[in-house]
Design a protein around this motif. Structure first.
Motif, PDB file in Angstrom:
ATOM      1  N   ALA A  26      30.847 -40.069  29.732  1.00 31.72           N
ATOM      2  CA  ALA A  26      31.667 -40.907  28.851  1.00 31.72           C
ATOM      3  C   ALA A  26      30.905 -42.182  28.468  1.00 31.72           C
ATOM      4  CB  ALA A  26      32.984 -41.248  29.534  1.00 31.72           C
ATOM      5  N   ARG A  27      30.242 -42.815  29.426  1.00 33.96           N
ATOM      6  CA  ARG A  27      29.466 -44.028  29.122  1.00 33.96           C
ATOM      7  C   ARG A  27      28.347 -43.725  28.128  1.00 33.96           C
ATOM      8  NH1 ARG A  27      29.924 -44.600  34.666  1.00 33.96           N
ATOM      9  NH2 ARG A  27      27.739 -44.005  35.003  1.00 33.96           N
ATOM     10  N   MET A  28      27.659 -42.595  28.313  1.00 33.76           N
ATOM     11  CA  MET A  28      26.577 -42.221  27.398  1.00 33.76           C
ATOM     12  C   MET A  28      27.116 -41.984  25.987  1.00 33.76           C
ATOM     13  SD  MET A  28      24.472 -39.748  30.027  1.00 33.76           S
ATOM     14  CE  MET A  28      23.670 -38.870  28.723  1.00 33.76           C
ATOM     15  N   THR A  29      28.296 -41.383  25.902  1.00 40.90           N
ATOM     16  CA  THR A  29      28.921 -41.136  24.603  1.00 40.90           C
ATOM     17  C   THR A  29      29.289 -42.456  23.929  1.00 40.90           C
ATOM     18  OG1 THR A  29      29.751 -39.009  25.375  1.00 40.90           O
ATOM     19  CG2 THR A  29      30.857 -39.987  23.460  1.00 40.90           C
ATOM     20  N   VAL A  30      29.889 -43.362  24.693  1.00 41.28           N
ATOM     21  CA  VAL A  30      30.231 -44.690  24.159  1.00 41.28           C
ATOM     22  C   VAL A  30      28.974 -45.384  23.650  1.00 41.28           C
ATOM     23  CG1 VAL A  30      30.966 -47.010  24.873  1.00 41.28           C
ATOM     24  CG2 VAL A  30      32.343 -45.019  25.500  1.00 41.28           C
ATOM     25  N   GLU A  47      31.780 -49.786  27.742  1.00 41.56           N
ATOM     26  CA  GLU A  47      31.265 -48.863  28.767  1.00 41.56           C
ATOM     27  C   GLU A  47      31.976 -49.077  30.100  1.00 41.56           C
ATOM     28  OE1 GLU A  47      26.781 -47.472  28.576  1.00 41.56           O
ATOM     29  OE2 GLU A  47      26.950 -49.657  28.557  1.00 41.56           O
ATOM     30  N   LEU A  48      32.119 -50.335  30.504  1.00 42.54           N
ATOM     31  CA  LEU A  48      32.757 -50.640  31.785  1.00 42.54           C
ATOM     32  C   LEU A  48      34.197 -50.147  31.829  1.00 42.54           C
ATOM     33  CD1 LEU A  48      32.889 -52.101  34.548  1.00 42.54           C
ATOM     34  CD2 LEU A  48      33.578 -54.156  33.260  1.00 42.54           C
ATOM     35  N   LEU A  49      34.983 -50.500  30.821  1.00 37.92           N
ATOM     36  CA  LEU A  49      36.405 -50.150  30.832  1.00 37.92           C
ATOM     37  C   LEU A  49      36.614 -48.645  30.662  1.00 37.92           C
ATOM     38  CD1 LEU A  49      37.900 -53.146  28.837  1.00 37.92           C
ATOM     39  CD2 LEU A  49      37.421 -52.947  31.294  1.00 37.92           C
ATOM     40  N   THR A  50      35.800 -48.008  29.832  1.00 41.58           N
ATOM     41  CA  THR A  50      35.881 -46.558  29.675  1.00 41.58           C
ATOM     42  C   THR A  50      35.575 -45.874  30.996  1.00 41.58           C
ATOM     43  OG1 THR A  50      35.251 -46.677  27.347  1.00 41.58           O
ATOM     44  CG2 THR A  50      34.929 -44.559  28.450  1.00 41.58           C
ATOM     45  N   SER A  51      34.537 -46.331  31.667  1.00 38.58           N
ATOM     46  CA  SER A  51      34.161 -45.756  32.951  1.00 38.58           C
ATOM     47  C   SER A  51      35.297 -45.885  33.964  1.00 38.58           C
ATOM     48  CB  SER A  51      32.900 -46.454  33.470  1.00 38.58           C
ATOM     49  OG  SER A  51      32.456 -45.846  34.656  1.00 38.58           O
ATOM     50  N   GLU A  52      35.981 -47.007  33.965  1.00 37.12           N
ATOM     51  CA  GLU A  52      37.095 -47.210  34.899  1.00 37.12           C
ATOM     52  C   GLU A  52      38.226 -46.226  34.631  1.00 37.12           C
ATOM     53  OE1 GLU A  52      37.057 -48.947  37.558  1.00 37.12           O
ATOM     54  OE2 GLU A  52      35.212 -50.034  37.191  1.00 37.12           O
ATOM     55  N   LEU A  53      38.604 -46.049  33.367  1.00 34.81           N
ATOM     56  CA  LEU A  53      39.707 -45.132  33.059  1.00 34.81           C
ATOM     57  C   LEU A  53      39.336 -43.683  33.337  1.00 34.81           C
ATOM     58  CD1 LEU A  53      41.400 -46.559  29.834  1.00 34.81           C
ATOM     59  CD2 LEU A  53      41.973 -46.949  32.234  1.00 34.81           C
ATOM     60  N   VAL A  54      38.113 -43.291  32.991  1.00 32.73           N
ATOM     61  CA  VAL A  54      37.686 -41.904  33.242  1.00 32.73           C
ATOM     62  C   VAL A  54      37.575 -41.652  34.750  1.00 32.73           C
ATOM     63  CG1 VAL A  54      35.805 -40.236  32.931  1.00 32.73           C
ATOM     64  CG2 VAL A  54      36.587 -41.618  30.994  1.00 32.73           C
ATOM     65  N   THR A  55      37.068 -42.619  35.492  1.00 34.06           N
ATOM     66  CA  THR A  55      36.987 -42.474  36.950  1.00 34.06           C
ATOM     67  C   THR A  55      38.372 -42.337  37.559  1.00 34.06           C
ATOM     68  OG1 THR A  55      34.903 -43.680  37.065  1.00 34.06           O
ATOM     69  CG2 THR A  55      36.209 -43.582  39.090  1.00 34.06           C
ATOM     70  N   ASN A  56      39.329 -43.144  37.107  1.00 39.11           N
ATOM     71  CA  ASN A  56      40.703 -43.017  37.605  1.00 39.11           C
ATOM     72  C   ASN A  56      41.262 -41.634  37.307  1.00 39.11           C
ATOM     73  OD1 ASN A  56      40.750 -45.569  38.671  1.00 39.11           O
ATOM     74  ND2 ASN A  56      42.082 -46.427  37.110  1.00 39.11           N
ATOM     75  N   SER A  57      40.979 -41.126  36.124  1.00 39.81           N
ATOM     76  CA  SER A  57      41.447 -39.800  35.760  1.00 39.81           C
ATOM     77  C   SER A  57      40.879 -38.758  36.720  1.00 39.81           C
ATOM     78  CB  SER A  57      41.044 -39.472  34.320  1.00 39.81           C
ATOM     79  OG  SER A  57      41.385 -38.162  34.009  1.00 39.81           O
ATOM     80  N   TYR A  58      39.602 -38.850  37.005  1.00 40.95           N
ATOM     81  CA  TYR A  58      38.960 -37.905  37.928  1.00 40.95           C
ATOM     82  C   TYR A  58      39.548 -38.021  39.338  1.00 40.95           C
ATOM     83  CZ  TYR A  58      35.624 -35.796  41.057  1.00 40.95           C
ATOM     84  OH  TYR A  58      35.060 -35.035  42.052  1.00 40.95           O
ATOM     85  N   ARG A  59      39.742 -39.248  39.802  1.00 37.50           N
ATOM     86  CA  ARG A  59      40.211 -39.467  41.172  1.00 37.50           C
ATOM     87  C   ARG A  59      41.671 -39.075  41.388  1.00 37.50           C
ATOM     88  NH1 ARG A  59      38.433 -45.102  43.484  1.00 37.50           N
ATOM     89  NH2 ARG A  59      37.987 -43.954  45.379  1.00 37.50           N
ATOM     90  N   HIS A  60      42.496 -39.182  40.338  1.00 34.42           N
ATOM     91  CA  HIS A  60      43.938 -39.013  40.517  1.00 34.42           C
ATOM     92  C   HIS A  60      44.509 -37.754  39.882  1.00 34.42           C
ATOM     93  CE1 HIS A  60      44.113 -42.915  42.390  1.00 34.42           C
ATOM     94  NE2 HIS A  60      43.460 -43.423  41.369  1.00 34.42           N
ATOM     95  N   THR A  61      43.659 -36.898  39.323  1.00 33.98           N
ATOM     96  CA  THR A  61      44.137 -35.629  38.766  1.00 33.98           C
ATOM     97  C   THR A  61      43.204 -34.511  39.229  1.00 33.98           C
ATOM     98  OG1 THR A  61      42.838 -35.642  36.721  1.00 33.98           O
ATOM     99  CG2 THR A  61      44.950 -36.800  36.669  1.00 33.98           C
TER     100      THR A  61
END
Length: 153
Positions: A26-30, A47-61
């Motif tokens: 996701a960061r590379m795409t951004v 990059e920072l905020l996108t990484s946080e949301l994508v990481t949360n998605s991975y961790r919680h789903t």
């Protein structure tokens, strides 16, 4: 002579598998999209905020996620992250006028828990939407989004 100018609004979408490398992709795409559209001034925070949301998605789903980047014009960018969980975390679960001043900070020795605080601190606006009913009465997940740029940064 007529010249062609690229549009100042555009959108990219990317489907991300449930994979620990998804935040990096996701960061590379951004980075590629913002550099390609001359919006590199928004790169670090996006990059920072996108990484946080994508990481949360991975961790919680346990399922895939999707990333959508949308240039809104006026140097504003909206980033949305969809995942299959219907749970919308604070502060995304409150209307803009009803949001608490900040997410409570994580303990100093915690390894996580700061991502949504970063979104709240650095995005000009943010929100979340539940996405209706899916097949067999199950929810279709949620979309969390934030905006940066346009003088709000």
């Amino acid at each position: 002579m007529v010249t062609v100018a690229p549009p100042n609004t555009w959108s990219y979408a990317l489907r991300l598998p449930h994979d620990p490398r998804a935040a990096r992709v996701a960061r590379m795409t951004v980075r590629a999209a913002l550099n390609g559209h001359g919006m590199s001034e928004l790169l670090g925070v996006t990059e920072l905020l996108t990484s946080e949301l994508v990481t949360n998605s991975y961790r919680h789903t346990k399922g895939p996620a999707s990333l959508r980047l949308t240039a809104l014009g006026d140097e504003r960018l909206r980033v949305g992250v969809w995942d299959s969980s219907p749970h919308i975390p604070a502060p995304f679960d409150q209307p803009p006028g009803d949001r608490v001043p900040s997410v409570p900070p994580a303990p100093a020795d915690a390894e996580g828990g700061r991502g949504l605080l970063l979104v709240q601190e650095y995005a000009s606006s943010w929100g979340g939407w539940p996405l209706g009913d899916g097949l067999l009465g199950r929810g279709a997940g949620k979309l969390l989004w934030f905006e940066v740029g346009g003088g709000g940064m």
